[in-house]
Structure formats: C-alpha cells, structure tokens
Enzyme design. Structure first.
Site, PDB file in Angstrom:
ATOM      1  N   ASP A   1       0.800  -1.229   0.000  1.00 45.63           N
ATOM      2  CA  ASP A   1       0.000   0.000   0.000  1.00 45.63           C
ATOM      3  C   ASP A   1       0.835   1.283   0.000  1.00 45.63           C
TER       4      ASP A   1
ATOM      5  N   CYS B   1     -15.390 -12.749 -14.256  1.00 44.30           N
ATOM      6  CA  CYS B   1     -16.588 -12.803 -13.423  1.00 44.30           C
ATOM      7  C   CYS B   1     -17.742 -13.561 -14.102  1.00 44.30           C
TER       8      CYS B   1
ATOM      9  N   CYS C   1     -21.555 -12.518 -13.844  1.00 49.13           N
ATOM     10  CA  CYS C   1     -22.073 -12.188 -12.501  1.00 49.13           C
ATOM     11  C   CYS C   1     -22.076 -10.660 -12.301  1.00 49.13           C
TER      12      CYS C   1
ATOM     13  N   CYS D   1     -21.865  -8.009  -6.961  1.00 45.68           N
ATOM     14  CA  CYS D   1     -21.227  -6.925  -6.191  1.00 45.68           C
ATOM     15  C   CYS D   1     -21.810  -5.572  -6.594  1.00 45.68           C
TER      16      CYS D   1
ATOM     17  N   CYS E   1     -23.549  -2.969  -3.829  1.00 46.03           N
ATOM     18  CA  CYS E   1     -22.929  -1.691  -3.449  1.00 46.03           C
ATOM     19  C   CYS E   1     -24.028  -0.688  -3.102  1.00 46.03           C
TER      20      CYS E   1
HETATM   21  C1  B12 Z   1      -6.701   3.716  -3.501  1.00 44.39           C
HETATM   22  C2  B12 Z   1      -7.106   2.422  -2.841  1.00 44.39           C
HETATM   23  C3  B12 Z   1      -8.380   2.341  -2.292  1.00 44.39           C
HETATM   24  C4  B12 Z   1      -9.429   3.413  -2.537  1.00 44.39           C
HETATM   25  C5  B12 Z   1      -9.948   3.260  -3.997  1.00 44.39           C
HETATM   26  C6  B12 Z   1     -10.325   1.807  -4.347  1.00 44.39           C
HETATM   27  C7  B12 Z   1      -9.933   1.368  -5.743  1.00 44.39           C
HETATM   28  N1  B12 Z   1     -10.406   0.196  -6.110  1.00 44.39           N
HETATM   29  O1  B12 Z   1      -9.239   2.025  -6.471  1.00 44.39           O
HETATM   30  C8  B12 Z   1     -10.470   3.122  -1.425  1.00 44.39           C
HETATM   31  C9  B12 Z   1     -10.118   3.939  -0.168  1.00 44.39           C
HETATM   32  C10 B12 Z   1     -11.921   3.385  -1.795  1.00 44.39           C
HETATM   33  C11 B12 Z   1     -10.155   1.653  -1.148  1.00 44.39           C
HETATM   34  C12 B12 Z   1     -11.082   0.775  -0.622  1.00 44.39           C
HETATM   35  C13 B12 Z   1     -10.811  -0.565  -0.402  1.00 44.39           C
HETATM   36  N2  B12 Z   1      -9.618  -1.167  -0.457  1.00 44.39           N
HETATM   37 CO1  B12 Z   1      -8.034  -0.324  -1.213  1.00 44.39          CO
HETATM   38  N3  B12 Z   1      -6.472   0.266  -2.091  1.00 44.39           N
HETATM   39  C14 B12 Z   1      -6.207   1.343  -2.753  1.00 44.39           C
HETATM   40  C15 B12 Z   1      -4.792   1.272  -3.345  1.00 44.39           C
HETATM   41  C16 B12 Z   1      -3.854   2.097  -2.449  1.00 44.39           C
HETATM   42  C17 B12 Z   1      -4.670   1.712  -4.798  1.00 44.39           C
HETATM   43  C18 B12 Z   1      -5.739   1.089  -5.714  1.00 44.39           C
HETATM   44  C19 B12 Z   1      -5.675   1.671  -7.098  1.00 44.39           C
HETATM   45  O2  B12 Z   1      -4.645   1.616  -7.744  1.00 44.39           O
HETATM   46  N4  B12 Z   1      -6.748   2.270  -7.573  1.00 44.39           N
HETATM   47  C20 B12 Z   1      -6.786   2.887  -8.848  1.00 44.39           C
HETATM   48  C21 B12 Z   1      -7.959   2.398  -9.704  1.00 44.39           C
HETATM   49  C22 B12 Z   1      -7.820   2.941 -11.104  1.00 44.39           C
HETATM   50  O3  B12 Z   1      -7.908   0.963  -9.677  1.00 44.39           O
HETATM   51  P1  B12 Z   1      -9.004   0.065 -10.428  1.00 44.39           P
HETATM   52  O4  B12 Z   1     -10.219   0.840 -10.714  1.00 44.39           O
HETATM   53  O5  B12 Z   1      -9.181  -1.232  -9.678  1.00 44.39           O
HETATM   54  O6  B12 Z   1      -8.257  -0.248 -11.817  1.00 44.39           O
HETATM   55  C23 B12 Z   1      -7.070  -1.016 -11.852  1.00 44.39           C
HETATM   56  C24 B12 Z   1      -7.334  -2.447 -12.243  1.00 44.39           C
HETATM   57  O7  B12 Z   1      -8.555  -2.954 -11.702  1.00 44.39           O
HETATM   58  C25 B12 Z   1      -7.246  -2.424 -13.742  1.00 44.39           C
HETATM   59  N5  B12 Z   1      -8.480  -2.423 -14.513  1.00 44.39           N
HETATM   60  C26 B12 Z   1      -9.689  -1.907 -14.261  1.00 44.39           C
HETATM   61  N6  B12 Z   1     -10.510  -2.104 -15.279  1.00 44.39           N
HETATM   62  C27 B12 Z   1      -9.817  -2.782 -16.199  1.00 44.39           C
HETATM   63  C28 B12 Z   1     -10.191  -3.256 -17.429  1.00 44.39           C
HETATM   64  C29 B12 Z   1      -9.259  -3.978 -18.205  1.00 44.39           C
HETATM   65  C30 B12 Z   1      -9.674  -4.473 -19.514  1.00 44.39           C
HETATM   66  C31 B12 Z   1      -7.939  -4.207 -17.681  1.00 44.39           C
HETATM   67  C32 B12 Z   1      -6.960  -5.013 -18.439  1.00 44.39           C
HETATM   68  C33 B12 Z   1      -7.584  -3.685 -16.454  1.00 44.39           C
HETATM   69  C34 B12 Z   1      -8.525  -2.997 -15.718  1.00 44.39           C
HETATM   70  O8  B12 Z   1      -6.567  -1.230 -14.127  1.00 44.39           O
HETATM   71  C35 B12 Z   1      -6.260  -0.426 -12.993  1.00 44.39           C
HETATM   72  C36 B12 Z   1      -4.749  -0.497 -12.765  1.00 44.39           C
HETATM   73  O9  B12 Z   1      -4.337  -1.810 -12.512  1.00 44.39           O
HETATM   74  C37 B12 Z   1      -4.504  -0.282  -3.245  1.00 44.39           C
HETATM   75  C38 B12 Z   1      -3.034  -0.642  -2.963  1.00 44.39           C
HETATM   76  C39 B12 Z   1      -2.181  -0.442  -4.194  1.00 44.39           C
HETATM   77  N7  B12 Z   1      -1.118   0.315  -4.057  1.00 44.39           N
HETATM   78  O10 B12 Z   1      -2.497  -0.951  -5.252  1.00 44.39           O
HETATM   79  C40 B12 Z   1      -5.431  -0.726  -2.095  1.00 44.39           C
HETATM   80  C41 B12 Z   1      -6.120  -2.078  -2.245  1.00 44.39           C
HETATM   81  C42 B12 Z   1      -6.706  -2.164  -3.628  1.00 44.39           C
HETATM   82  N8  B12 Z   1      -7.218  -1.996  -1.291  1.00 44.39           N
HETATM   83  C43 B12 Z   1      -7.488  -3.091  -0.702  1.00 44.39           C
HETATM   84  C44 B12 Z   1      -8.620  -3.307   0.133  1.00 44.39           C
HETATM   85  C45 B12 Z   1      -8.641  -4.569   0.986  1.00 44.39           C
HETATM   86  C46 B12 Z   1      -9.686  -2.400   0.138  1.00 44.39           C
HETATM   87  C47 B12 Z   1     -11.078  -2.579   0.782  1.00 44.39           C
HETATM   88  C48 B12 Z   1     -11.653  -3.988   0.671  1.00 44.39           C
HETATM   89  C49 B12 Z   1     -10.983  -2.159   2.260  1.00 44.39           C
HETATM   90  C50 B12 Z   1     -12.331  -2.092   2.951  1.00 44.39           C
HETATM   91  N9  B12 Z   1     -12.867  -3.208   3.377  1.00 44.39           N
HETATM   92  O11 B12 Z   1     -12.874  -1.027   3.126  1.00 44.39           O
HETATM   93  C51 B12 Z   1     -11.895  -1.536  -0.009  1.00 44.39           C
HETATM   94  C52 B12 Z   1     -12.515  -2.136  -1.271  1.00 44.39           C
HETATM   95  C53 B12 Z   1     -13.096  -1.123  -2.213  1.00 44.39           C
HETATM   96  C54 B12 Z   1     -13.133  -1.667  -3.636  1.00 44.39           C
HETATM   97  N10 B12 Z   1     -14.245  -2.250  -4.033  1.00 44.39           N
HETATM   98  O12 B12 Z   1     -12.114  -1.551  -4.368  1.00 44.39           O
HETATM   99  C55 B12 Z   1      -6.546  -4.203  -1.124  1.00 44.39           C
HETATM  100  C56 B12 Z   1      -7.290  -5.117  -2.087  1.00 44.39           C
HETATM  101  C57 B12 Z   1      -6.806  -6.556  -2.090  1.00 44.39           C
HETATM  102  C58 B12 Z   1      -7.473  -7.290  -3.229  1.00 44.39           C
HETATM  103  N11 B12 Z   1      -7.882  -8.512  -2.980  1.00 44.39           N
HETATM  104  O13 B12 Z   1      -7.620  -6.757  -4.304  1.00 44.39           O
HETATM  105  C59 B12 Z   1      -5.363  -3.380  -1.798  1.00 44.39           C
HETATM  106  C60 B12 Z   1      -4.670  -4.060  -2.963  1.00 44.39           C
HETATM  107  C61 B12 Z   1      -4.354  -3.108  -0.661  1.00 44.39           C
HETATM  108  C62 B12 Z   1      -3.464  -4.312  -0.341  1.00 44.39           C
HETATM  109  N12 B12 Z   1      -2.167  -4.095  -0.275  1.00 44.39           N
HETATM  110  O14 B12 Z   1      -3.920  -5.416  -0.149  1.00 44.39           O
HETATM  111  N13 B12 Z   1      -8.899   1.326  -1.553  1.00 44.39           N
HETATM  112  S1  SF4 Z   2     -19.576 -10.621  -7.072  1.00 45.03           S
HETATM  113 FE1  SF4 Z   2     -18.571  -9.175  -8.441  1.00 45.03          FE
HETATM  114  S2  SF4 Z   2     -16.404  -9.677  -8.320  1.00 45.03           S
HETATM  115 FE2  SF4 Z   2     -17.520 -11.449  -7.481  1.00 45.03          FE
HETATM  116  S3  SF4 Z   2     -17.790 -12.812  -9.259  1.00 45.03           S
HETATM  117 FE3  SF4 Z   2     -19.631 -11.537  -9.110  1.00 45.03          FE
HETATM  118  S4  SF4 Z   2     -19.193  -9.795 -10.471  1.00 45.03           S
HETATM  119 FE4  SF4 Z   2     -17.235 -10.810 -10.060  1.00 45.03          FE
HETATM  120  S1  SF4 Z   3     -19.244   1.475  -1.149  1.00 43.66           S
HETATM  121 FE1  SF4 Z   3     -18.739  -0.522  -0.267  1.00 43.66          FE
HETATM  122  S2  SF4 Z   3     -19.718  -1.926  -1.684  1.00 43.66           S
HETATM  123 FE2  SF4 Z   3     -19.531   0.010  -2.782  1.00 43.66          FE
HETATM  124  S3  SF4 Z   3     -17.543  -0.090  -3.823  1.00 43.66           S
HETATM  125 FE3  SF4 Z   3     -17.173   0.889  -1.874  1.00 43.66          FE
HETATM  126  S4  SF4 Z   3     -16.514  -0.817  -0.579  1.00 43.66           S
HETATM  127 FE4  SF4 Z   3     -17.576  -1.753  -2.315  1.00 43.66          FE
END
Ligand code: B12
Ligand code: SF4
Ligand code: SF4
Length: 315
Positions: free
Chosen positions: A143, A197, A200, A203, A207
């Site tokens: 992180d 997925c 599905c 999620c 939300c």
């Molecule tokens: C910023 C951040 C947050 C933010 C924004 C969340 C987000 N998803 O971006 C907030 C504070 C909301 C947050 C919440 C949570 N987080 Co957080 N967070 C981060 C952090 C620091 C960066 C994530 C990031 O890069 N976001 C940027 C956006 C653009 O990411 P994205 O939309 O998912 O897109 C990426 C990919 O999915 C992909 N992608 C998306 N669409 C597509 C489509 C195609 C075709 C392709 C090829 C790729 C692709 O491209 C992007 C770059 O890789 C990471 C740690 C890290 N350094 O990576 C932890 C991390 C993602 N978080 C984590 C966790 C546990 C959570 C929570 C579950 C905590 C909680 N219970 O509240 C929630 C879950 C929310 C959610 N549904 O994502 C874990 C997730 C572990 C896992 N299994 O994935 C991480 C990895 C931390 C860790 N070291 O474990 N988080």
């Molecule tokens: S709940 Fe969301 S992340 Fe899990 S399998 Fe269904 S669409 Fe994918």
């Molecule tokens: S509000 Fe809750 S359910 Fe919705 S994307 Fe954020 S962590 Fe997931």
C-alpha cells in the site's frame, strides 16, 4: 529445486497463502489507460496521493534502481467467524448487551496488515539475499509505495480483477491482502492465469451507494470505504470504518477457505464495537485498545465523528 521454487516455498512457510513472480517492466497498456482515465474523470475524489508519482505507479522499476523482478504475495484474511448479518439501512447490529454496534471492515478487525506483511517480506528478502551473492537490493511495498498492486498480481499469475475491483485468487477469493518485494534479482516470471466474473454482477447490486459503476470505473467519491476515512457523510450507513459489501457479496469469497495464519492477530470484538462508547472514548483508551489497528491510522477524531454519524443513521 530452482531459486523461484525455493522462494515460493519460503513465502508459504513464512505464512503467506499465495505467491507469484513477475518482471519489473511497466504495467500493461490497458491498466495504464484505465488508471489515467479514472484520474482524469475525477473518480479518485479526495485521494490526492493517487495523482502523484504516476510514472512510478505505472512502472515498478522506477521504485528501485536496477529492479529486475517483483515477487507478489497474498495473505488470506477471511475470518473463521462469518460476518454478522446486519444490513446497511436500517442498521441492526447490536453488542452482546443489546446496544447499537458499528460495522468495521474485516481487514480492520486484524492487527495492521501493513506492518505484518512488511515483516514477512523482510524475512523473504533475507532469505533471497542468502541464496544469491549477498549484494542484491530489495524494496518492500504494501500500500505504502505507488504501486499498481492488482496489475502486478495479475501478471504474476495469482488470479484476476473482479467487477468489485478486488483482486480475486481462484481458490482464496477476493479476501486477500497483497504485498510486493521488488528486487534486483533476476527471476523467471510466472504466466498470467486469466479468469473472469462470467456474467455475474452481484457486487454491483450489493454496493449501497452506486460507487461501483456499470461502466467499469469505481467512483471513490461514492465509496463508503473512502467516505469513512476522508469525507464523512450519512452515506456511510452503519460502517464505522471501511466497507465490505462488495466483498461479501462475491461467490468467490463465500466458497474460499478461512485464514489459517495464527500469527496474524484477529480481534473478533472489533467487529461489533459499541457506538455510544466510541463517541466518548478518551485518547488513552483509544491508544490502548486500537494501537495496533488500522483504526489507529484513521485517528481518534475520525472514529468519534463516524460513530456519531452511525448513531444518527439509526434514529
Ligand atoms: C486507492 C485504494 C483504495 C481506494 C480506492 C479503491 C480502488 N479500487 O481504487 C479506497 C479507499 C476506496 C479503497 C477501498 C478498499 N480497499 Co483499497 N487500495 C487502494 C490502493 C492504495 C490503490 C488502488 C488503485 O490503484 N486504484 C486505482 C484504480 C484505477 O484501480 P481500479 O479501478 O481497480 O483499476 C485497476 C485495475 O482494476 C485495472 N483495470 C480496471 N478495469 C480494467 C479493465 C481492463 C480491460 C484491464 C486489463 C484492467 C482494468 O486497471 C487499474 C490499474 O491496474 C490499493 C493498494 C495499491 N497500491 O495498489 C489498495 C487495495 C486495492 N485496497 C485493498 C482493500 C482490501 C480495500 C477494501 C476492501 C478495504 C475495505 N474493506 O474497506 C476496499 C474495497 C473497495 C473496492 N471495491 O475496491 C486491497 C485489495 C486486495 C485485493 N484482494 O484486491 C489493496 C490491494 C491493498 C493491499 N495491499 O492489499 N482502496
Ligand atoms: S460478485 Fe462481483 S467480483 Fe464477485 S464474481 Fe460476481 S461480479 Fe465478479
Ligand atoms: S461502497 Fe462498499 S460496496 Fe460500494 S464499492 Fe465501496 S466498498 Fe464496495
């Protein structure tokens, strides 16, 4: 046995649940484009740090001079006790004494995972150093550093990224935490394993705020996990810290095994905190009860403020 196999065996012995290897080259174009569009669309909301160090986030080799490989690890944190059935609105969670209780995201019911994973990654780096010429360099990331952790995990063959934006391991599901060891050691990378997925959308339906958009972007401004840390609002429902709705809705989470790592301290009572007590908690008690917790990073004032919002939401 090869060095790669030795590292993987060591990582599992240390307590990680999965490990994969990738090279230190820039993340794929689709990830980079998604990331940049997400930033430009304002979806990062109050997370100003996501706009900084973009060139490093897109290219892990910029985080360590001479970086050649990235070892990606995953730690399963699915608790053995299932989450209480609670409901976001109206909230129904109670303490054992029947008083209003807060929901706390399950990762925050454990000791702070950043410190825990970093300690294990240091041991893994020591092992790797001992197996090479002793002159190699390492950087541990959990992180803290600007790393696209999910993109690297995918390339290291650990699984795929779900519609809930969480990284999903085919066996362990989405309830895993990620860490990386960037190193100058040249290692043979794993192949990505794919997965998706398959139609599905549970999620997205789960939300409560619409943060998970149907166009594939996550709008952080609407995400409860973010709101509980940076932008307090009644939208948090009964979530005191973080949010697990999109995690718990996922079938991959439901069929995953529970956390088997006894050293990763889990505090069951943190899943059912007394809201009224929290509004009056003193700095001393907060320190004593939550010093090792991710709640501590968020801070006492934020927790008091959120507890008041949760209580108002229950009226
Ligand atoms: C910023 C951040 C947050 C933010 C924004 C969340 C987000 N998803 O971006 C907030 C504070 C909301 C947050 C919440 C949570 N987080 Co957080 N967070 C981060 C952090 C620091 C960066 C994530 C990031 O890069 N976001 C940027 C956006 C653009 O990411 P994205 O939309 O998912 O897109 C990426 C990919 O999915 C992909 N992608 C998306 N669409 C597509 C489509 C195609 C075709 C392709 C090829 C790729 C692709 O491209 C992007 C770059 O890789 C990471 C740690 C890290 N350094 O990576 C932890 C991390 C993602 N978080 C984590 C966790 C546990 C959570 C929570 C579950 C905590 C909680 N219970 O509240 C929630 C879950 C929310 C959610 N549904 O994502 C874990 C997730 C572990 C896992 N299994 O994935 C991480 C990895 C931390 C860790 N070291 O474990 N988080
Ligand atoms: S709940 Fe969301 S992340 Fe899990 S399998 Fe269904 S669409 Fe994918
Ligand atoms: S509000 Fe809750 S359910 Fe919705 S994307 Fe954020 S962590 Fe997931």
């Amino acid at each position: 046995m090869s060095l790669e196999q030795d590292i993987k065996e060591k990582a599992l012995e240390l307590g990680f649940d999965a490990v994969g290897i990738t090279d230190a080259s820039p993340i794929g174009r689709e990830h980079a484009e998604h990331f940049q569009t997400w930033l430009q669309s304002g979806y990062a909301g109050p997370l100003a740090y996501m706009h900084r160090n973009l060139e490093k986030r897109l290219d892990p080799s910029r985080l360590l001079d001479g970086a050649r490989s990235v070892v990606v690890v995953a730690l399963n944190y699915k608790p053995s006790i299932p989450a209480a059935a609670v409901g976001w609105v109206p909230p129904t969670l109670l303490t054992d004494r029947g008083e209003p209780a807060a929901q706390v995201a399950q990762f925050a019911q454990y000791e702070d995972y950043h410190d825990f994973i970093k300690r294990l990654l240091r041991d893994l780096a020591d092992f790797l150093q001992s197996r090479t010429d002793g002159l190699q360099r390492f950087r541990r990331c959990v992180d803290s550093a600007p790393v696209a952790e999910k993109a690297l995990a995918m390339r290291a063959g650990l699984g795929f990224i779900g519609r809930n934006h969480l990284f999903i391991h085919p066996r362990l599901g989405p309830q895993i935490l990620l860490g990386e060891l960037i190193t100058t050691v040249a290692l043979k990378p794993d192949e990505p394993c794919g997965g998706d997925c398959a139609g599905c959308d549970l999620c997205l339906k789960a939300c409560p705020t619409g943060a998970l958009r149907s166009d594939g972007f996550l709008d952080v401004r609407q995400c409860i996990s973010c709101l509980t840390q940076y932008d307090p609002s009644p939208k948090i429902g009964n979530w005191l810290f973080g949010c697990d709705e999109c995690l718990l809705a996922c079938p991959h989470q439901q069929r995953a095994p529970v956390c088997a790592n006894r050293k990763f301290a889990h505090h069951v009572e943190r899943g059912r905190l007394n809201l009224r007590e929290l509004t009056e908690i003193t700095p001393e008690t907060f320190e004593a009860r939550f010093g090792d917790s991710p709640l501590h990073r968020a801070g006492l004032e934020a927790m008091k403020r959120n507890a008041k919002i949760c209580l108002r939401n229950r009226d």
